[in-house]
Every structure is written in C-alpha cells, then in structure tokens.
Scaffold this motif. Sequence first.
Motif, short mmCIF file in Angstrom:
data_model
loop_
_atom_site.label_atom_id
_atom_site.label_comp_id
_atom_site.label_asym_id
_atom_site.label_seq_id
_atom_site.Cartn_x
_atom_site.Cartn_y
_atom_site.Cartn_z
N VAL A 234 31.95 58.60 66.14
CA VAL A 234 32.04 57.87 67.41
C VAL A 234 30.93 58.37 68.32
CG1 VAL A 234 33.45 57.43 69.45
CG2 VAL A 234 34.51 57.48 67.19
N ARG A 235 30.26 57.46 69.00
CA ARG A 235 29.18 57.83 69.90
C ARG A 235 29.70 57.94 71.33
NH1 ARG A 235 24.58 54.01 66.91
NH2 ARG A 235 24.40 55.43 65.12
N TYR A 236 29.44 59.07 71.95
CA TYR A 236 29.89 59.36 73.29
C TYR A 236 28.71 59.25 74.24
CZ TYR A 236 34.25 60.91 71.21
OH TYR A 236 35.43 60.95 70.51
N VAL A 237 28.79 58.32 75.16
CA VAL A 237 27.74 58.11 76.14
C VAL A 237 28.07 58.93 77.39
CG1 VAL A 237 26.54 56.42 77.58
CG2 VAL A 237 27.30 55.79 75.26
N PHE A 238 27.16 59.87 77.73
CA PHE A 238 27.33 60.70 78.91
C PHE A 238 26.46 60.13 80.03
CE2 PHE A 238 29.48 63.33 76.13
CZ PHE A 238 29.84 64.56 76.65
N GLY A 239 27.09 59.69 81.11
CA GLY A 239 26.33 59.23 82.25
C GLY A 239 25.70 60.39 83.00
N PRO A 240 24.86 60.08 84.00
CA PRO A 240 24.19 61.13 84.76
C PRO A 240 25.13 61.84 85.73
CG PRO A 240 23.63 58.99 85.65
CD PRO A 240 24.46 58.73 84.42
N GLY A 241 24.65 62.99 86.23
CA GLY A 241 25.41 63.72 87.24
C GLY A 241 25.72 65.13 86.81
N THR A 243 28.48 66.79 87.02
CA THR A 243 29.77 67.00 86.36
C THR A 243 29.64 66.85 84.85
OG1 THR A 243 31.01 66.22 88.29
CG2 THR A 243 32.15 66.17 86.17
N LEU A 244 29.04 65.75 84.41
CA LEU A 244 28.90 65.52 82.97
C LEU A 244 27.84 66.43 82.36
CD1 LEU A 244 29.31 61.65 82.95
CD2 LEU A 244 30.91 63.34 82.05
N HIS A 245 26.80 66.77 83.13
CA HIS A 245 25.79 67.70 82.63
C HIS A 245 26.42 69.08 82.40
CE1 HIS A 245 21.85 69.35 81.90
NE2 HIS A 245 21.95 70.19 82.92
N ARG A 288 32.35 55.63 73.13
CA ARG A 288 33.13 55.96 74.31
C ARG A 288 32.15 56.18 75.47
NH1 ARG A 288 35.94 54.52 70.85
NH2 ARG A 288 37.72 55.57 69.88
N LEU A 289 32.57 55.81 76.66
CA LEU A 289 31.70 55.93 77.83
C LEU A 289 32.33 56.88 78.83
CD1 LEU A 289 29.35 55.08 79.65
CD2 LEU A 289 30.69 53.07 80.33
N LEU A 290 31.59 57.92 79.21
CA LEU A 290 32.03 58.89 80.20
C LEU A 290 31.14 58.77 81.42
CD1 LEU A 290 32.55 62.08 77.96
CD2 LEU A 290 34.20 60.29 78.51
N ARG A 314 30.44 46.07 78.23
CA ARG A 314 31.21 45.14 77.39
C ARG A 314 31.14 45.55 75.92
NH1 ARG A 314 29.17 41.15 81.26
NH2 ARG A 314 30.97 40.21 82.33
N ALA A 315 29.98 46.02 75.47
CA ALA A 315 29.84 46.44 74.07
C ALA A 315 30.75 47.62 73.76
CB ALA A 315 28.38 46.78 73.76
N ILE A 316 30.88 48.52 74.72
CA ILE A 316 31.75 49.69 74.51
C ILE A 316 33.21 49.33 74.74
CG2 ILE A 316 32.31 52.01 75.38
CD1 ILE A 316 29.34 52.34 76.06
N GLY A 317 33.47 48.52 75.77
CA GLY A 317 34.84 48.10 76.08
C GLY A 317 35.43 48.91 77.22
N LEU A 318 36.06 48.22 78.17
CA LEU A 318 36.67 48.91 79.30
C LEU A 318 37.75 49.90 78.87
CD1 LEU A 318 37.05 46.16 82.06
CD2 LEU A 318 35.35 47.96 81.89
N ASP A 319 38.41 49.62 77.76
CA ASP A 319 39.44 50.54 77.27
C ASP A 319 38.87 51.87 76.85
OD1 ASP A 319 41.48 47.98 75.62
OD2 ASP A 319 41.38 48.65 77.70
N HIS A 320 37.57 51.91 76.61
CA HIS A 320 36.92 53.13 76.15
C HIS A 320 36.09 53.79 77.24
CE1 HIS A 320 37.28 51.24 71.90
NE2 HIS A 320 38.32 52.01 72.17
N LEU A 321 36.31 53.39 78.48
CA LEU A 321 35.64 54.03 79.61
C LEU A 321 36.56 55.08 80.21
CD1 LEU A 321 33.60 52.42 82.44
CD2 LEU A 321 35.52 53.88 83.03
N ARG A 322 36.01 56.27 80.46
CA ARG A 322 36.76 57.32 81.13
C ARG A 322 35.95 57.87 82.28
NH1 ARG A 322 40.39 55.44 79.29
NH2 ARG A 322 42.06 56.24 77.97
N VAL A 323 36.60 58.00 83.43
CA VAL A 323 35.99 58.65 84.58
C VAL A 323 36.31 60.13 84.50
CG1 VAL A 323 35.89 58.75 87.09
CG2 VAL A 323 36.25 56.56 85.94
N VAL A 324 35.30 60.97 84.66
CA VAL A 324 35.48 62.43 84.65
C VAL A 324 35.12 62.93 86.04
CG1 VAL A 324 34.83 64.61 83.58
CG2 VAL A 324 34.87 62.51 82.20
N ALA A 325 36.05 63.54 86.73
CA ALA A 325 35.79 64.03 88.09
C ALA A 325 36.77 65.13 88.43
CB ALA A 325 35.88 62.89 89.10
#
Length: 378
Positions: A234-241, A243-245, A288-290, A314-325
Amino acid sequence: MTAFRLGLIINPLAGLGGPAALKGSDGVATEALARGSEPRASERTRLALQCLLPLRERLQFLTFPGAMGADLLRELGFAYQVLGSLNDAATSAEDTKQAVQRLQEAGCALILFAGGDGTARDVCSVVREGQPVLGIPAGVKIHSGVYAISPRAAGELAARLVEGGLVRLASGEVRDLDEAALREGRVAARWYGELTVPEEGHFMQQTKQAGMESEELVLLELADWLQDSMEDGVRYVFGPGSTLHGLAQNLGLETTLLGVDVIENGQVLARDVTEAQLFELVEGHPSRLLVTAIGGQGHILGRGNQQISPRVVRAIGLDHLRVVATKRKLGTLQGRPLLVDSGDPVLDDSFPAAVRVWAGYKEELLYPLGWAAGSMQP
C-alpha cells in the motif's frame, strides 16, 4: 450555511417492559402495553434534543417516519429529512437495522439512537467499522458502554461536536442480558461486539487539568501506531508540514518538509512529487493519504499541498484519507472547523461534516469539517 447532518433513530418500543416488571422489552411489547406501560423512548429522546435547540438553525436531521424520529423532530421544529418508510405502526429490529444502513449510506457524521441493549445489538449487527454512533438511554437494560450517562449528556455531547469542540472517539462494548434467563432469576450477560462512540468530555478543559501536551512524544506515539497499521503493498502519501515530517523522521524516513512524499513497504518510494507524478503513483494502486492541518487556520486541502489535487483525492478515495494533528494544533483553531478548499466544489461537498483525526497512539478525535469559503463556519 451548510447544515450539520445528524442521524436519528428512535426505538419506540424501548423501555416498555420496565414499568410492567418484565425485565426488558424484547418480544414482550404487546404484553407490556396490555399491562398499562406507556412508550417512553420519545420523551427520553426529547431531553437529548432539547440541548440542541439553540443550534437548530445549523442542523439537519436524517430520520425515519413517525415515532422513529420524524414526529418528535417536527414537534421540536428541527429541519429533517425522512428516509424510507414503515410497513407497520409497530417497529421491529429489522427496521432499526435498515435505518442504520440508510444513515450510513447518507454519510451521517454521527448517528444518535434511542433504546436499550437490544437496540445497541441491532445497531452493532449492521454498522460499519468506525462509524460514530451514540446511544440515548431509553431502554430497561443499559449495560452496554455505548450510551451516554443520561439523555441530556447525549445531547450535550452532540452539541459540542456541532459547535466545534474536540470529541474523542473510543470503542464501547455492546453487552446484553438474556431476558428469558433474567425473568427466571438468572443473570447471563453476553458480549456482542463494539461500536465507535464519542467519549464525554471537552478537550480544552482536559488540557488545562493535565498540563501541556508534549509534541515530540505525540509524534513518537503516532509513528508507533502508523508502523503497527501499515500494510504491505500500500502506498502512503505524506502531505507537507512539520507534523507529518516529524512523523516520518520517527519512522526513520527522510521526507521533505514542504513537499509531498510517497512511502511503500517502509521505504520512500518518491520524494517531493508533482501532481502528475502523484496521480500516476496512486491511480489504480492501493493508497492512503495522510494530511495535517495548518495551525491556526485549519486547512487540510488547498493550502500548501496543491499536489494533492481533486483527481488524486478521488483516486485514493475519501475513505482512505486521514488527518493527522496533535491536540495542541487543533486547540489553535479555538473551535473553528477544519477546512477544505480543493478547487472542486463537487469534491468539497462530498466530504463528511466531521472527519476522524489521528491525535495519538490509537487515539482518534471526531472533528467538524467545513469549506474554506466559510459556508460551514460556526
């Protein structure tokens, strides 16, 4: 202003057996009514909903005909939409199950249900994993840990969510007593499952009592949880910031502070990708999108992470989005909702009214979400 949508299910038969000394209501509603018992679930629900009356203009309920919710909501003056129909004046366990399924399909942020342990069992039998629910105690047997301590407590907790307070999610056990055995003087409890429920309490008050949160410790805890839950292939996409860094650093991964990176099988697959590169990596591949929130502003999409475009989401899916904070970061919002501004109004409108936020080791919060345009600002 877009209304905050809550689901409501009332089991009109809940609690009938108590006044009739029948130790419960399962299968004995007719006998209880014959003994003079009067329905009480609606009045118990009224106590909960009265706590939401000051927020009436910001709410829309999704509910079911007659005594299952519509009658009470109409009487109290709430905006509501009726889903489905009833074939009989007397509701059944099947009606409750179908109601839960319809509310899930409609994307309710929180499903309120009034009943007892039998109702909780019905909800548990069909609810999706992770769907937040909250019980309004109205039955004879209330052994399950999915009910508020009182109807008013349920209403206050729902109000906190609508107003933007931090609401922690936890697992509550569904238990029920064998009513036939109970009527014979034997107590035989059984575990039926667990439901995701909001815990009572307000984060900001807890923070003042417990002291300052350690950002570094929270990131370590989050890294441990993510490592425990990461799936091979599974590919995990880490957004900027930061917290995720910081989260990635605790996993031993070298990611970019301000870029978008892709992780797979414990390794950095791609670093600082463009939107086109990211789309190519996630299209047709389990991902998965973080993302995190901008402190003080609350944007999770559309500010500093435009590589995460609508087609990527949309390709990843809203069900696979997680907010990390961290809770400290959420506290800087002072009750304002998280925001999305993807540039695609259709996508923004498809987000739920509240999202799950990873805030610590196996610790999730349910937090309100709005549009950056301000249509859902409290």
